[in-house]
Enzyme design. Structure first.
Site, PDB file in Angstrom:
ATOM      1  N   PRO A  97       6.989   3.699 -16.805  1.00  0.00           N
ATOM      2  CA  PRO A  97       7.494   5.058 -16.569  1.00  0.00           C
ATOM      3  C   PRO A  97       7.633   5.332 -15.082  1.00  0.00           C
ATOM      4  CG  PRO A  97       5.177   5.125 -17.144  1.00  0.00           C
ATOM      5  CD  PRO A  97       5.606   3.700 -17.329  1.00  0.00           C
ATOM      6  N   GLY A 101       2.654   6.077 -11.288  1.00  0.00           N
ATOM      7  CA  GLY A 101       1.592   5.421 -10.546  1.00  0.00           C
ATOM      8  C   GLY A 101       1.347   4.000 -11.011  1.00  0.00           C
ATOM      9  N   LEU A 102       2.283   3.429 -11.763  1.00  0.00           N
ATOM     10  CA  LEU A 102       2.118   2.083 -12.304  1.00  0.00           C
ATOM     11  C   LEU A 102       2.997   1.059 -11.587  1.00  0.00           C
ATOM     12  CD1 LEU A 102       1.968   2.904 -16.127  1.00  0.00           C
ATOM     13  CD2 LEU A 102       0.091   2.785 -14.475  1.00  0.00           C
ATOM     14  N   GLY A 103       3.514   1.424 -10.429  1.00  0.00           N
ATOM     15  CA  GLY A 103       4.243   0.459  -9.612  1.00  0.00           C
ATOM     16  C   GLY A 103       5.639   0.145 -10.080  1.00  0.00           C
ATOM     17  N   SER A 104       6.309   1.090 -10.752  1.00  0.00           N
ATOM     18  CA  SER A 104       7.649   0.817 -11.257  1.00  0.00           C
ATOM     19  C   SER A 104       8.629   0.531 -10.120  1.00  0.00           C
ATOM     20  CB  SER A 104       8.154   1.986 -12.106  1.00  0.00           C
ATOM     21  OG  SER A 104       8.221   3.186 -11.347  1.00  0.00           O
ATOM     22  N   SER A 105       8.522   1.279  -9.038  1.00  0.00           N
ATOM     23  CA  SER A 105       9.438   1.093  -7.913  1.00  0.00           C
ATOM     24  C   SER A 105       9.261  -0.286  -7.289  1.00  0.00           C
ATOM     25  CB  SER A 105       9.192   2.184  -6.860  1.00  0.00           C
ATOM     26  OG  SER A 105       9.927   1.933  -5.682  1.00  0.00           O
ATOM     27  N   ALA A 106       8.011  -0.695  -7.039  1.00  0.00           N
ATOM     28  CA  ALA A 106       7.758  -1.997  -6.431  1.00  0.00           C
ATOM     29  C   ALA A 106       8.150  -3.130  -7.368  1.00  0.00           C
ATOM     30  CB  ALA A 106       6.287  -2.121  -6.045  1.00  0.00           C
ATOM     31  N   ALA A 107       7.904  -2.953  -8.675  1.00  0.00           N
ATOM     32  CA  ALA A 107       8.288  -3.990  -9.628  1.00  0.00           C
ATOM     33  C   ALA A 107       9.796  -4.208  -9.617  1.00  0.00           C
ATOM     34  CB  ALA A 107       7.799  -3.623 -11.027  1.00  0.00           C
ATOM     35  N   ASP A 156       1.308  -2.081  -3.993  1.00  0.00           N
ATOM     36  CA  ASP A 156       2.155  -2.129  -5.192  1.00  0.00           C
ATOM     37  C   ASP A 156       3.011  -3.390  -5.198  1.00  0.00           C
ATOM     38  OD1 ASP A 156       1.093   0.394  -5.584  1.00  0.00           O
ATOM     39  OD2 ASP A 156       3.004   1.298  -6.158  1.00  0.00           O
TER      40      ASP A 156
END
Length: 347
Positions: A97, A101-107, A156
């Site tokens: 999502p 705060g789960l690092g979606s952008s960095a992933a 991240d």
């Protein structure tokens, strides 16, 4: 991971949770993070001429340093890190999502950068080039992240690139941590996106007004992180849960928690979690809840009972007025991580 082909290449990357130390890591203190097996995937294809384009979901953006779109500027920044990537088209998807705060952008950044690096080299990457290419992948991801987050710590992108559990500082980078036992975590979402840039700037403003107060909070978090490393390595889950609660208390004092985050933490603890805290920037996003381990008489883990304990936490979240959603993740002692969905869970 890189997958190469003649005209296109594919890259993947992990999502992440920050177990301890968010915000303090921006000021040079250590943090502990872990990779998730759900993350992002990108397929990059050469284009005969520019501009480069990125399709994400139902939308397409053009790489443009002057774009009104953050995504367009971030995509441009990633491609322009030397050596610049020639015109490409990217098809990307993320199973995390946004703003959670789960690092979606960095992933997303790492998956795109990995595929682009492979494509630029016609898919021929010698083993001795691996470290240099991963360094460029992280540099490209950092350029992307600065557009969205202003002053990211780099944690991240490191989690997205390498996974596992690790201690991280800006000066030293990542050092792997080997947990004695798997960690079983429930991840719950407030349903409201968080902005790392906003909360980082909030604490920076507090630091400018009262540096002593912020330093005390950072010192407290630093101490918590040091003890958490020992607890993880020793397999002391009860101590680890207590440390999570302590870390959450300090983050609340820095005003980066919210009523929804606090409610999720309280619901998880009342449903049997050993500890709970926000993960990431705060101001919204997600929380982590530590599921108590269960052991059989022969000392092996009783995963069925642990699943029942996790289900009670997820049910407590779904049954609350906010109807919060979540999923369960098992982070392995061998550096592996697996994520298990739940009905109504995040996708």
């Amino acid at each position: 991971m890189l997958v190469t082909g003649q005209a296109s290449t594919e890259g993947t990357a992990s999502g992440k949770v920050i177990l301890f130390g968010e915000h303090a890591v921006v000021y040079g203190s250590p943090a502990i993070a872990a990779g998730l097996d759900r993350g992002a995937r990108a397929v990059v294809t050469r284009q005969p001429s520019g501009p480069s384009t990125l399709r994400l979901g139902d939308g397409t953006v053009v790489a443009d340093a002057s774009s009104a779109s953050d995504l367009g500027r971030a995509f441009s920044a990633l491609l322009e890190v030397a050596p610049a990537i020639p015109p490409v088209h990217v098809e990307a998807r993320c199973d995390l999502p946004p703003g959670g705060g789960l690092g979606s952008s960095a992933a997303l950044a790492v998956s795109i950068a990995r595929a682009a690096e492979a494509l630029a080299r016609s898919g021929e990457i010698r083993p001795e080039e691996g470290a240099a290419i991963e360094a460029r992948v992280l540099a490209r991801a950092a350029a992307w992240e600065r557009i969205f987050h202003g002053n990211p710590s780099g944690i991240d992108a490191t989690a997205a690139a390498q996974g596992g559990i690790f201690r991280f500082t800006r000066a030293e980078g990542a050092r792997p941590i080997t947990p004695r036992h798997d960690l079983v975590l429930c991840v719950g979402s407030t349903g409201h996106p968080s902005s790392t840039r906003t909360t980082v700037e909030l604490i920076a403003s507090q630091h400018a007004k009262d540096p002593v107060l912020v330093k005390r909070s950072i010192d407290a978090i630093t101490s918590i992180v040091g003890n958490a490393v020992l607890a993880i390595e020793a397999g002391d889950m009860r101590a680890l849960g207590d440390l999570m609660n302590m870390n959450q208390l300090v983050l609340s004092g820095l005003f980066v928690s919210t009523s929804e985050l606090e409610e999720l933490c309280a619901l998880a603890r009342s449903a049997g979690a050993l500890g709970a805290k926000l993960t990431g920037g705060g101001g919204g996003g997600c929380v982590l809840a530590l599921v108590p381990p269960s052991f059989r008489s022969d000392g092996t883990r009783d995963e069925a009972r642990e699943a029942e304990s996790a289900a009670r936490i997820l049910d407590a979240w779904r049954g609350a007025e906010g109807h919060y959603e979540g999923f369960c993740a098992r982070i392995g002692a061998g550096g592996r991580s697996e994520t298990r969905g739940a009905e109504g869970g995040l996708s």
